[in-house]
Design a protein around this motif. Structure first.
Motif, PDB file in Angstrom:
ATOM      1  N   TYR A  58      38.218  56.282  35.899  1.00  0.00           N
ATOM      2  CA  TYR A  58      37.683  55.140  36.635  1.00  0.00           C
ATOM      3  C   TYR A  58      37.710  55.433  38.137  1.00  0.00           C
ATOM      4  O   TYR A  58      37.666  54.525  38.953  1.00  0.00           O
ATOM      5  CB  TYR A  58      38.482  53.871  36.322  1.00  0.00           C
ATOM      6  CG  TYR A  58      38.273  53.403  34.901  1.00  0.00           C
ATOM      7  CD1 TYR A  58      37.137  52.687  34.559  1.00  0.00           C
ATOM      8  CD2 TYR A  58      39.187  53.692  33.914  1.00  0.00           C
ATOM      9  CE1 TYR A  58      36.924  52.260  33.247  1.00  0.00           C
ATOM     10  CE2 TYR A  58      38.983  53.276  32.605  1.00  0.00           C
ATOM     11  CZ  TYR A  58      37.853  52.561  32.288  1.00  0.00           C
ATOM     12  OH  TYR A  58      37.645  52.157  30.991  1.00  0.00           O
ATOM     13  N   GLU A  60      36.297  55.989  41.449  1.00  0.00           N
ATOM     14  CA  GLU A  60      35.020  55.639  42.072  1.00  0.00           C
ATOM     15  C   GLU A  60      34.421  56.780  42.888  1.00  0.00           C
ATOM     16  O   GLU A  60      33.275  56.692  43.314  1.00  0.00           O
ATOM     17  CB  GLU A  60      35.195  54.426  42.981  1.00  0.00           C
ATOM     18  CG  GLU A  60      35.524  53.161  42.255  1.00  0.00           C
ATOM     19  CD  GLU A  60      35.718  51.996  43.206  1.00  0.00           C
ATOM     20  OE1 GLU A  60      35.071  51.962  44.263  1.00  0.00           O
ATOM     21  OE2 GLU A  60      36.535  51.117  42.878  1.00  0.00           O
ATOM     22  N   PHE A  66      32.565  56.133  38.500  1.00  0.00           N
ATOM     23  CA  PHE A  66      31.814  54.979  38.997  1.00  0.00           C
ATOM     24  C   PHE A  66      31.039  54.324  37.856  1.00  0.00           C
ATOM     25  O   PHE A  66      31.039  53.098  37.717  1.00  0.00           O
ATOM     26  CB  PHE A  66      30.856  55.407  40.116  1.00  0.00           C
ATOM     27  CG  PHE A  66      30.353  54.263  40.950  1.00  0.00           C
ATOM     28  CD1 PHE A  66      30.977  53.940  42.143  1.00  0.00           C
ATOM     29  CD2 PHE A  66      29.254  53.513  40.550  1.00  0.00           C
ATOM     30  CE1 PHE A  66      30.521  52.879  42.924  1.00  0.00           C
ATOM     31  CE2 PHE A  66      28.796  52.455  41.316  1.00  0.00           C
ATOM     32  CZ  PHE A  66      29.426  52.129  42.508  1.00  0.00           C
ATOM     33  N   LYS A  69      33.413  52.443  35.599  1.00  0.00           N
ATOM     34  CA  LYS A  69      33.975  51.230  36.205  1.00  0.00           C
ATOM     35  C   LYS A  69      32.943  50.124  36.366  1.00  0.00           C
ATOM     36  O   LYS A  69      33.197  48.964  36.045  1.00  0.00           O
ATOM     37  CB  LYS A  69      34.603  51.561  37.556  1.00  0.00           C
ATOM     38  CG  LYS A  69      35.324  50.388  38.191  1.00  0.00           C
ATOM     39  CD  LYS A  69      36.157  50.806  39.373  1.00  0.00           C
ATOM     40  CE  LYS A  69      36.949  49.629  39.900  1.00  0.00           C
ATOM     41  NZ  LYS A  69      37.843  50.027  40.971  1.00  0.00           N
ATOM     42  N   TYR A  70      31.746  50.462  36.882  1.00  0.00           N
ATOM     43  CA  TYR A  70      30.744  49.445  37.210  1.00  0.00           C
ATOM     44  C   TYR A  70      29.582  49.359  36.212  1.00  0.00           C
ATOM     45  O   TYR A  70      28.790  48.430  36.270  1.00  0.00           O
ATOM     46  CB  TYR A  70      30.185  49.690  38.617  1.00  0.00           C
ATOM     47  CG  TYR A  70      31.243  49.540  39.686  1.00  0.00           C
ATOM     48  CD1 TYR A  70      31.693  48.277  40.083  1.00  0.00           C
ATOM     49  CD2 TYR A  70      31.804  50.660  40.283  1.00  0.00           C
ATOM     50  CE1 TYR A  70      32.665  48.142  41.059  1.00  0.00           C
ATOM     51  CE2 TYR A  70      32.786  50.530  41.260  1.00  0.00           C
ATOM     52  CZ  TYR A  70      33.216  49.272  41.640  1.00  0.00           C
ATOM     53  OH  TYR A  70      34.186  49.143  42.595  1.00  0.00           O
ATOM     54  N   TYR A  77      23.831  50.200  42.018  1.00  0.00           N
ATOM     55  CA  TYR A  77      24.769  49.194  42.535  1.00  0.00           C
ATOM     56  C   TYR A  77      24.345  48.734  43.926  1.00  0.00           C
ATOM     57  O   TYR A  77      24.331  47.538  44.219  1.00  0.00           O
ATOM     58  CB  TYR A  77      26.186  49.786  42.575  1.00  0.00           C
ATOM     59  CG  TYR A  77      27.237  48.790  42.988  1.00  0.00           C
ATOM     60  CD1 TYR A  77      27.894  48.016  42.040  1.00  0.00           C
ATOM     61  CD2 TYR A  77      27.584  48.618  44.331  1.00  0.00           C
ATOM     62  CE1 TYR A  77      28.864  47.096  42.401  1.00  0.00           C
ATOM     63  CE2 TYR A  77      28.544  47.702  44.711  1.00  0.00           C
ATOM     64  CZ  TYR A  77      29.183  46.938  43.750  1.00  0.00           C
ATOM     65  OH  TYR A  77      30.133  46.021  44.124  1.00  0.00           O
ATOM     66  N   TYR A  81      23.481  44.864  44.289  1.00  0.00           N
ATOM     67  CA  TYR A  81      24.488  44.014  44.912  1.00  0.00           C
ATOM     68  C   TYR A  81      24.501  44.061  46.444  1.00  0.00           C
ATOM     69  O   TYR A  81      25.041  43.153  47.082  1.00  0.00           O
ATOM     70  CB  TYR A  81      25.882  44.367  44.392  1.00  0.00           C
ATOM     71  CG  TYR A  81      26.029  44.040  42.927  1.00  0.00           C
ATOM     72  CD1 TYR A  81      26.071  42.722  42.489  1.00  0.00           C
ATOM     73  CD2 TYR A  81      26.091  45.048  41.982  1.00  0.00           C
ATOM     74  CE1 TYR A  81      26.185  42.427  41.137  1.00  0.00           C
ATOM     75  CE2 TYR A  81      26.208  44.761  40.633  1.00  0.00           C
ATOM     76  CZ  TYR A  81      26.254  43.447  40.213  1.00  0.00           C
ATOM     77  OH  TYR A  81      26.360  43.149  38.880  1.00  0.00           O
TER      78      TYR A  81
END
Length: 143
Positions: A58, A60, A66, A69-70, A77, A81
């Motif tokens: 995990y 990043e 990454f 995790k996401y 991303y 976001y």
């Protein structure tokens, strides 16, 4: 009489050799069986999934971490976001954090085949028409 003794001793020697051979074969068979069971137990130990979740990264700072995790790449991303354009997100992300499709998209944008939102440009259409024309020609040049 002498031949009979020789014959008996030969038979006895052959019998002993047979017994030794049979014993040796049994030993080999037993060893093979124990090795097979050890091999099988070693295989099953490798196949069993680890209940330890620490093997999943995990971090990043790696693309894999990454994604784990996401659930999306850093470029996706940033677009979703952080409200960046596709081009800005691609340019602000290092190559080791992009997947191959994102690198190809960035290259196509840099060459002018895609606009900064990832849509095909006139250059793409012109290039497509030129390739169609050149492939449909009969190879005869008229002056």
């Amino acid at each position: 009489m002498k031949k009979k003794k020789e014959s008996e001793s030969m038979s006895k020697a052959e019998s002993e050799a047979k017994i030794k051979l049979e014993t040796k074969n049994k030993t080999i068979t037993l060893n093979s069986s124990s090795q097979n069971s050890q091999f099988t137990s070693a295989q099953s130990a490798q196949v069993q999934p680890s209940s330890n979740s620490s093997s999943i990264s995990y971090d990043e700072n790696t693309l894999t971490g990454f994604l784990n995790k996401y659930g999306m790449s850093p470029v996706a991303y940033k677009i979703k976001y952080e409200g960046m354009s596709e081009y800005d997100a691609l340019k602000s992300t290092s190559n080791d954090m992009k997947d191959s499709g994102e690198m190809q998209t960035e290259y196509m944008m840099d060459q002018g085949y895609l606009d900064h939102n990832g849509q095909p440009t006139n250059k793409t259409q012109q290039n497509s028409e030129e390739s169609t024309e050149s492939s449909s020609g009969d190879g005869i040049i008229n002056d």
